[in-house]
Design an enzyme around this catalytic site. Sequence first.
Site, PDB file in Angstrom:
ATOM      1  N   TYR A  23     -11.974  -2.558  -4.864  1.00  0.00           N
ATOM      2  CA  TYR A  23     -11.664  -1.162  -5.188  1.00  0.00           C
ATOM      3  C   TYR A  23     -12.614  -0.614  -6.271  1.00  0.00           C
ATOM      4  CZ  TYR A  23      -8.927   3.036  -6.210  1.00  0.00           C
ATOM      5  OH  TYR A  23      -8.531   4.339  -6.408  1.00  0.00           O
ATOM      6  N   GLY A  36       0.802  -1.223   0.000  1.00  0.00           N
ATOM      7  CA  GLY A  36       0.000   0.000   0.000  1.00  0.00           C
ATOM      8  C   GLY A  36       0.829   1.263   0.000  1.00  0.00           C
ATOM      9  N   SER A  94       2.403   2.258  -2.909  1.00  0.00           N
ATOM     10  CA  SER A  94       2.473   2.671  -4.307  1.00  0.00           C
ATOM     11  C   SER A  94       3.709   2.212  -5.062  1.00  0.00           C
ATOM     12  CB  SER A  94       2.397   4.189  -4.416  1.00  0.00           C
ATOM     13  OG  SER A  94       1.097   4.556  -4.597  1.00  0.00           O
ATOM     14  N   ASP A 140      -1.661   8.704  -6.437  1.00  0.00           N
ATOM     15  CA  ASP A 140      -0.352   8.059  -6.346  1.00  0.00           C
ATOM     16  C   ASP A 140       0.609   8.600  -7.405  1.00  0.00           C
ATOM     17  OD1 ASP A 140      -1.690   6.660  -4.442  1.00  0.00           O
ATOM     18  OD2 ASP A 140      -1.844   4.806  -5.583  1.00  0.00           O
TER      19      ASP A 140
HETATM   20  C1  GLA Z   1      -5.001   3.298  -4.179  1.00  0.00           C
HETATM   21  C2  GLA Z   1      -5.276   4.084  -5.455  1.00  0.00           C
HETATM   22  C3  GLA Z   1      -5.368   5.580  -5.162  1.00  0.00           C
HETATM   23  C4  GLA Z   1      -6.325   5.873  -4.009  1.00  0.00           C
HETATM   24  C5  GLA Z   1      -6.016   4.983  -2.820  1.00  0.00           C
HETATM   25  C6  GLA Z   1      -7.020   5.128  -1.715  1.00  0.00           C
HETATM   26  O1  GLA Z   1      -3.719   3.591  -3.703  1.00  0.00           O
HETATM   27  O2  GLA Z   1      -4.254   3.873  -6.396  1.00  0.00           O
HETATM   28  O3  GLA Z   1      -5.745   6.269  -6.337  1.00  0.00           O
HETATM   29  O4  GLA Z   1      -7.648   5.745  -4.430  1.00  0.00           O
HETATM   30  O5  GLA Z   1      -5.967   3.607  -3.185  1.00  0.00           O
HETATM   31  O6  GLA Z   1      -6.968   6.410  -1.184  1.00  0.00           O
END
Ligand code: GLA
Length: 391
Positions: A233, A135, A137, A183
């Site tokens: 998601y 989480g 990125s 992100d």
């Molecule tokens: C993931 C997605 C982002 C955002 C987050 C939650 O990281 O890539 O765009 O929506 O979840 O905040």
Amino acid sequence: MTEAIAKGEAVLLRQAYDKFVAEYSFKPVAAAAAPGRVNLIGEHVDYCEGFVLPVALPFLTVVVGAYNNSDECQVLSILGNGQEVKAIFPATTASGLKPGEPAWANYVKGVLANFPEKVSGFDVVIVSDVPMGSGVSSSASLEVAFFTFLEALTGTRVEPVKKAQLCQKAEHEFPGMPCGIMDQFIVTMGKKDHALLIDCRSLEAKHIPMDSTEAVILVVNSNVKHQLTGSEYPQRRAQCQEAANKLKIPSLRSADINDLAELKCLKCDELVCKRATHVVEEIARTEEVAKLLPQKDFSEVGIRFYQSHESLSKLMEVSCPELDQLVNIMKSSPGVYGARMTGGGFGGCVIALVKKEFVEDVKRKVEAQYSGSPVFFVCQPSDGARILKLQ
Ligand code: GLA
């Protein structure tokens, strides 16, 4: 106790450079790096055009490479555990690109397909110390590092917001993840010692100073990843859009408390109402935290962190038992102002705002009480993507 320690740009660049020479028997001519990120607050609101407040991390993906005078691209990626994976696909000067196997290469192919210029064949090595599936990125880091590498290789420069949008489009089209813009935006535009308040509607952003002399953001990787993110998601995104459609507004960014009441009157689905409530309240919390943080009003920031987590757990339903457990441990730890899950959810990391002198105690407490195997690091707000010089 396990700490995640960033290797640093120079070490990763050296590793990538040496691997390139060993693998392809010539020297790379272009290099770029892009970081991972944690989000301080503003979770699951970017795709509703809300405000988000992420920070770029010192963990990096580094890409080095050169043209190879062919119609083919070869990408060798060295994973965190030292394992090497390679993908070969046609250059965009030769043919159109389609998503396919191996799955990891879709991030790279998607970016290449969306780069504003056709690119002939190249050889590349990618190294990264951004924790994968946590989480923070690692995907956006790879996309933006690779895009920035293509800028260095071709000499075609793309302005930062456009670059973030193209990398987001790449993720939608190739891996097929309908992510928001947060992100790719922070990974492109992060700044040392600052968080970034991003308005995901206007795409304007403001750097917010983060002074870490009194309090720091402690990140705890739960080391769990539940296989839900893939399907859940897009569902959350669709539910939020359904709420906006019911209210006849483009996105929930334009909604307020009265609209939440209106949704109930319209006999809107209960889950949809819960998601909308999270989004409206989380956007407000994010704007507040962006003001409170530079004033060093850590207690008020902390309250909003806990509220955010509660909302993500109960209304958005994107937390999991391990993340809830970590936040609960934080709640009973002296020196912790507040804590919340960060990122998409269903695993990954928790962040806590902690008085500096309590950090070691908090880590020991988590280590003793958490049912899983935590990995810790203190968040050092770092710079975004950049082209690197090669000697
Ligand atoms: C993931 C997605 C982002 C955002 C987050 C939650 O990281 O890539 O765009 O929506 O979840 O905040």
